[in-house]
Motif scaffolding. Structure first.
Motif, PDB file in Angstrom:
ATOM      1  N   GLU A  71      51.224  29.727  49.263  1.00  0.00           N
ATOM      2  CA  GLU A  71      51.836  30.653  50.906  1.00  0.00           C
ATOM      3  C   GLU A  71      51.421  31.605  51.239  1.00  0.00           C
ATOM      4  N   PRO A  72      51.413  32.075  52.774  1.00  0.00           N
ATOM      5  CA  PRO A  72      50.826  32.993  53.691  1.00  0.00           C
ATOM      6  C   PRO A  72      51.132  34.789  52.945  1.00  0.00           C
ATOM      7  N   ALA A  73      52.563  34.275  52.614  1.00  0.00           N
ATOM      8  CA  ALA A  73      52.988  36.066  52.220  1.00  0.00           C
ATOM      9  C   ALA A  73      52.227  36.158  51.010  1.00  0.00           C
ATOM     10  N   THR A  74      51.876  35.422  49.757  1.00  0.00           N
ATOM     11  CA  THR A  74      51.185  36.048  48.593  1.00  0.00           C
ATOM     12  C   THR A  74      49.457  35.205  48.495  1.00  0.00           C
ATOM     13  N   ALA A  75      49.107  34.810  49.160  1.00  0.00           N
ATOM     14  CA  ALA A  75      48.357  33.978  49.014  1.00  0.00           C
ATOM     15  C   ALA A  75      46.466  34.693  49.375  1.00  0.00           C
ATOM     16  N   ASN A  76      46.998  36.492  49.287  1.00  0.00           N
ATOM     17  CA  ASN A  76      45.925  36.819  49.133  1.00  0.00           C
ATOM     18  C   ASN A  76      46.144  38.450  48.066  1.00  0.00           C
ATOM     19  N   LEU A  77      47.159  37.979  47.593  1.00  0.00           N
ATOM     20  CA  LEU A  77      48.115  38.504  45.854  1.00  0.00           C
ATOM     21  C   LEU A  77      46.672  38.720  44.990  1.00  0.00           C
ATOM     22  N   PRO A  78      46.166  39.709  44.195  1.00  0.00           N
ATOM     23  CA  PRO A  78      45.401  39.296  42.977  1.00  0.00           C
ATOM     24  C   PRO A  78      46.184  38.923  42.080  1.00  0.00           C
ATOM     25  N   ILE A  79      45.431  38.248  41.131  1.00  0.00           N
ATOM     26  CA  ILE A  79      46.001  37.357  40.190  1.00  0.00           C
ATOM     27  C   ILE A  79      45.260  37.696  39.004  1.00  0.00           C
ATOM     28  N   ALA A 118      39.040  47.623  38.490  1.00  0.00           N
ATOM     29  CA  ALA A 118      38.669  46.979  38.504  1.00  0.00           C
ATOM     30  C   ALA A 118      38.807  45.837  40.374  1.00  0.00           C
ATOM     31  N   VAL A 119      39.538  45.312  39.752  1.00  0.00           N
ATOM     32  CA  VAL A 119      40.130  44.057  41.018  1.00  0.00           C
ATOM     33  C   VAL A 119      40.557  44.442  42.111  1.00  0.00           C
ATOM     34  N   LEU A 120      41.709  45.452  41.757  1.00  0.00           N
ATOM     35  CA  LEU A 120      41.969  46.787  42.739  1.00  0.00           C
ATOM     36  C   LEU A 120      41.668  47.063  44.001  1.00  0.00           C
ATOM     37  N   ARG A 121      39.697  48.423  43.049  1.00  0.00           N
ATOM     38  CA  ARG A 121      38.944  48.206  44.128  1.00  0.00           C
ATOM     39  C   ARG A 121      38.272  47.554  44.555  1.00  0.00           C
ATOM     40  N   ARG A 122      38.069  46.012  44.354  1.00  0.00           N
ATOM     41  CA  ARG A 122      37.179  44.879  44.881  1.00  0.00           C
ATOM     42  C   ARG A 122      38.080  44.054  45.409  1.00  0.00           C
ATOM     43  N   LEU A 123      39.679  44.673  45.619  1.00  0.00           N
ATOM     44  CA  LEU A 123      40.185  43.096  46.868  1.00  0.00           C
ATOM     45  C   LEU A 123      40.986  44.286  47.395  1.00  0.00           C
ATOM     46  N   ARG A 124      41.767  45.791  47.086  1.00  0.00           N
ATOM     47  CA  ARG A 124      42.587  46.557  47.540  1.00  0.00           C
ATOM     48  C   ARG A 124      42.447  47.377  47.517  1.00  0.00           C
ATOM     49  N   PRO A 125      41.384  48.107  47.679  1.00  0.00           N
ATOM     50  CA  PRO A 125      40.344  49.505  48.063  1.00  0.00           C
ATOM     51  C   PRO A 125      41.115  50.404  48.493  1.00  0.00           C
ATOM     52  N   ALA A 126      42.294  50.583  49.066  1.00  0.00           N
ATOM     53  CA  ALA A 126      43.080  50.852  49.533  1.00  0.00           C
ATOM     54  C   ALA A 126      43.709  51.817  48.531  1.00  0.00           C
TER      55      ALA A 126
END
Length: 235
Positions: A71-79, A118-126
Motif C-alpha cells: 500500500e502506498p500509504a504504508t510502503a515506507n512505514l518502518p517495521i 536506531a530505525v527512526l534515526r535511519r529512516l525517519r531522522p526528523a
C-alpha cells in the motif's frame, strides 16, 4: 509531538511491558493483537513505526508486513518484527518481505527502545532530533524558529504546530480530522473547516517571494507536505 508506535502483539502482558517502557521514553503507543485491525490502525493512526509480532490473530505478521509494503500509504512505514523464531532463515525471510529490523524474544526493554530509536534515526531522522528540514524549510523546534531558503518565516502557534506535524511526516496525506487530533488534540472541539483556514495562513507564510507551494491538497483526502506541488480542490 510524540512519535507514535503501533504495537501488534497478542501477548497482553508483553504489550503492557512494551507500552510502559515506550511511554517512559516519551513515545505514544497504539496496540492490537489482530493482524486485520493492524492494517486498519496503520491507515487511521498514521504511526511512525510498527512493532509487529510474527504470530498474531487472523493474519500472520509476515502477511501484515507484506500488505503494508504493497500500500502506498504504508510502503515506507518502518517495521520491526518481534518473534520467538531464532533460525537465520526466518530472520532473512522477515527482512526480505520488507521488515526494517528483527528482534527475537526474549529481549530487554532497553534493547527494544535502542533498536526503535536506531530505525527512526535511519529512516525517519526528523523524529530523532530537535531540528526538522524539508524542501528548504528548516525548523528549530527548541528555539521555535522557522526559515525557508534561509529567509525567516513568521508563524503563529497553531501554524507552527501544523508545520511541525507535516515536517515530521513529509509526503503523508492527513485528513482534516487527523490533523485536528494531532495538532489541536482529541479533547478540543474545533470545526474541521478551521484546518482549511490555518492551512491557508501557513501557505501564505511559507510561500515567500513566489516560492513553490509545498503543501499539497489531495481531493477528498486532505493535505500533505509534498514537493509535487500539485493543488486540487478538496471535496
Amino acid at each position: 509531538m510524540k512519535p507514535k508506535i503501533l504495537v501488534v502483539e497478542d501477548d497482553a502482558n508483553l504489550v503492557e511491558l512494551i507500552r510502559y517502557n515506550l511511554e517512559q521514553e516519551d513515545f505514544a503507543v497504539v496496540s492490537t493483537e489482530d493482524g486485520e485491525e493492524a492494517l486498519v490502525l496503520a491507515d487511521e493512526e498514521k504511526p511512525d513505526l510498527v512493532l509487529l509480532d510474527w504470530m498474531i490473530v487472523n493474519l500472520s505478521g509476515i502477511e501484515v508486513c507484506r500488505r503494508m509494503r504493497r500500500e502506498p500509504a504504508t510502503a515506507n512505514l518502518p517495521i520491526i518484527m518481534l518473534t520467538a523464531r531464532t533460525e537465520e532463515a526466518d530472520r532473512i525471510r522477515g527482512l526480505e518481505i520488507g521488515a526494517d529490523d528483527y528482534i527475537t524474544k526474549p529481549f530487554s526493554p532497553r534493547e527494544l527502545v535502542a533498536r526503535i530509536r536506531a530505525v527512526l534515526r535511519r529512516l525517519r531522522p526528523a523524529l530523532a532530533g530537535g531540528n526538522l528540514e524539508y524542501a528548504g524549510i528548516f525548523m528549530d523546534t527548541t528555539a521555535h524558529k522557522v526559515t525557508r531558503d534561509g529567509q525567516p518565516v513568521a508563524l503563529g502557534p497553531t501554524e507552527f504546530r501544523l508545520l511541525r506535524h507535516f515536517l515530521e511526516h513529509p509526503g503523508r496525506v492527513f485528513s482534516r480530522e487527523q490533523l485536528l487530533d494531532s495538532v489541536w488534540g482529541r479533547d478540543v472541539y474545533v470545526e474541521q473547516r478551521t484546518v482549511d483556514v490555518h492551512i491557508r495562513r501557513l501557505r501564505k507564510a511559507i510561500n515567500l517571494d513566489g516560492l513553490p507551494d509545498v503543501i499539497r491538497t489531495v481531493r477528498s483526502a486532505g493535505y500533505s507536505l509534498d514537493t509535487d506541488g500539485r493543488r486540487e480542490a478538496v471535496a
